[in-house]
Design a protein around this motif. Structure first.
Motif, mmCIF file in Angstrom:
data_model
loop_
_atom_site.group_PDB
_atom_site.id
_atom_site.type_symbol
_atom_site.label_atom_id
_atom_site.label_comp_id
_atom_site.label_asym_id
_atom_site.label_seq_id
_atom_site.Cartn_x
_atom_site.Cartn_y
_atom_site.Cartn_z
ATOM 1 N N GLN A 148 0.846 -1.194 0.000
ATOM 2 C CA GLN A 148 0.000 0.000 0.000
ATOM 3 C C GLN A 148 0.879 1.241 0.000
ATOM 4 O OE1 GLN A 148 -2.603 -2.008 3.539
ATOM 5 N NE2 GLN A 148 -3.033 0.125 3.135
ATOM 6 N N CYS A 191 -3.255 0.349 -3.702
ATOM 7 C CA CYS A 191 -2.959 -1.001 -3.229
ATOM 8 C C CYS A 191 -2.669 -1.896 -4.418
ATOM 9 C CB CYS A 191 -4.121 -1.564 -2.428
ATOM 10 S SG CYS A 191 -3.830 -3.261 -1.856
ATOM 11 N N MET A 214 -9.930 -8.625 -3.793
ATOM 12 C CA MET A 214 -9.236 -7.636 -2.974
ATOM 13 C C MET A 214 -10.233 -6.926 -2.067
ATOM 14 S SD MET A 214 -6.356 -6.140 -5.602
ATOM 15 C CE MET A 214 -5.415 -5.346 -4.284
ATOM 16 N N TRP A 226 -10.799 -3.668 1.166
ATOM 17 C CA TRP A 226 -10.349 -2.556 1.992
ATOM 18 C C TRP A 226 -11.008 -2.667 3.361
ATOM 19 C CZ3 TRP A 226 -6.341 0.436 1.658
ATOM 20 C CH2 TRP A 226 -5.814 0.764 0.407
ATOM 21 N N PRO A 266 -13.982 3.099 -4.147
ATOM 22 C CA PRO A 266 -12.914 2.193 -4.568
ATOM 23 C C PRO A 266 -12.866 2.123 -6.084
ATOM 24 C CG PRO A 266 -14.846 0.949 -3.930
ATOM 25 C CD PRO A 266 -15.206 2.395 -3.759
ATOM 26 N N SER A 292 -10.926 -0.340 -9.155
ATOM 27 C CA SER A 292 -10.073 -1.488 -9.462
ATOM 28 C C SER A 292 -9.745 -1.484 -10.951
ATOM 29 C CB SER A 292 -10.782 -2.789 -9.069
ATOM 30 O OG SER A 292 -9.970 -3.908 -9.335
ATOM 31 N N CYS A 342 -5.419 -2.778 3.094
ATOM 32 C CA CYS A 342 -5.795 -3.484 1.879
ATOM 33 C C CYS A 342 -5.510 -4.965 2.089
ATOM 34 C CB CYS A 342 -4.991 -2.930 0.705
ATOM 35 S SG CYS A 342 -5.316 -3.728 -0.870
ATOM 36 N N SER A 361 -6.036 -9.204 0.157
ATOM 37 C CA SER A 361 -6.415 -9.964 -1.032
ATOM 38 C C SER A 361 -6.558 -11.441 -0.688
ATOM 39 C CB SER A 361 -5.385 -9.777 -2.156
ATOM 40 O OG SER A 361 -4.190 -10.491 -1.891
#
Lengths: 114, 111
Positions: A6, A23, A32, A34, A66, A68, A91, A93
Motif C-alpha cells: 500500500q 494497493c 481484494m 479494503w 474504490p 479497481s 488493503c 487480497s
C-alpha cells in the motif's frame, strides 16, 4: 517482495481535501478488500472486489470510492476528507471470494486528517 | 457468520505454551474457524484456519472440539515477539464473505 503493498504508508492532510490510497498485490489473487481500523482498534470491512467487480459494499459514506483498474490493484479514493476519516486503512487480497480462501493483509496506510 | 467470544487479555511467560480459547457455539457446518494476529502497528497476519479437524503448522496448533463449538490456538513456546492481539473469526464458505473481526485477545508474553 511484499505480497500486498500500500502507498502511502503515512498521509497527513487537511479537512476537505481529496486523497487516494493505492494497493497492489503480486499474489495473482482475484479478490481484494479494503478494511478500516479506527482509533478504538476495531477492524471493519469496507469494500471487496472480485475480478474487478464490486461484491461487498458496507455502509460507507459516498465520499469513499474504490476503483479497481485490474485484478492486481484496488485503490481507495476519498473525497472531502473529514476528521472522522482519520484511521488506518488496510488493503487485503485472497485467491477467491468464498470463505475457504485465506485473506492476506498489507501493512496499512495511516491517514490523519487535521 | 457465527459470533465468537474470546477473553480480552491473557499473560504468558516466555518459553511456555500459550493456549488461547475461542467460543463459537453457534457455528454452522460450512463455517471455517480462522485465527489472525495483529502485532502493534502492523497489518493482521494470518496464522491458521480449520473446518473440522485439528490443524498444525510450523508456528501453532489449532484444536477444534468435536462439536465445533469452541477451539484453542496453541503457541507451544511463546516468545516476546508473539505479543499481539489474536483474533478468532468464523467465516462461512459462501461467496462474498469477508472476515468480521471482533475485539480479540491481547496476549502479553513476558520474560
Amino acid at each position: 517482495d511484499t505480497a500486498v503493498s500500500q502507498t502511502p504508508k503515512y498521509l497527513v492532510t487537511q479537512m476537505g481535501n481529496d486523497k487516494s490510497i493505492k494497493c497492489e498485490q503480486n499474489l495473482g489473487h482475484d479478490t481484494m478488500y479494503w478494511y478500516k481500523q479506527d482509533s478504538k482498534k476495531f477492524l471493519k470491512i469496507m469494500f471487496s472486489y472480485n475480478n474487478k467487480e464490486l461484491i461487498i459494499n458496507e455502509t460507507v459514506p459516498n465520499r469513499f470510492s474504490p476503483k479497481s483498474p485490474d485484478k492486481a490493484h484496488l485503490n481507495l479514493h476519498i473525497n472531502s476528507l473529514e476528521l472522522g476519516d482519520s484511521a488506518v486503512y488496510f488493503c487485503a487480497s485472497s485467491r477467491g471470494f468464498s470463505g475457504g480462501n485465506t485473506i492476506y493483509f498489507g501493512e496499512g496506510s495511516w491517514l490523519t486528517v487535521v | 457468520d457465527a459470533k465468537t467470544t474470546q477473553p480480552p487479555s491473557m499473560d504468558c511467560a516466555e518459553g511456555r505454551a500459550a493456549n488461547l480459547p475461542c467460543n463459537h457455539s453457534t457455528i454452522s457446518g460450512n463455517e471455517y474457524v480462522y485465527w489472525y494476529r495483529q502485532i502493534h502497528s502492523q497489518g493482521p497476519q494470518y496464522i491458521i484456519h480449520g473446518l473440522k479437524n485439528n490443524e498444525t503448522n510450523e508456528m501453532v496448533s489449532l484444536i477444534i472440539t468435536e462439536d465445533r463449538k469452541s477451539s484453542t490456538l496453541i503457541l507451544p513456546h511463546a516468545t516476546l515477539r508473539d505479543t499481539a492481539v489474536y483474533y478468532c473469526i468464523v467465516r462461512a464458505d459462501t461467496s462474498g464473505t469477508a472476515l468480521i473481526f471482533g475485539k480479540g485477545t491481547t496476549l502479553s508474553v513476558s520474560s
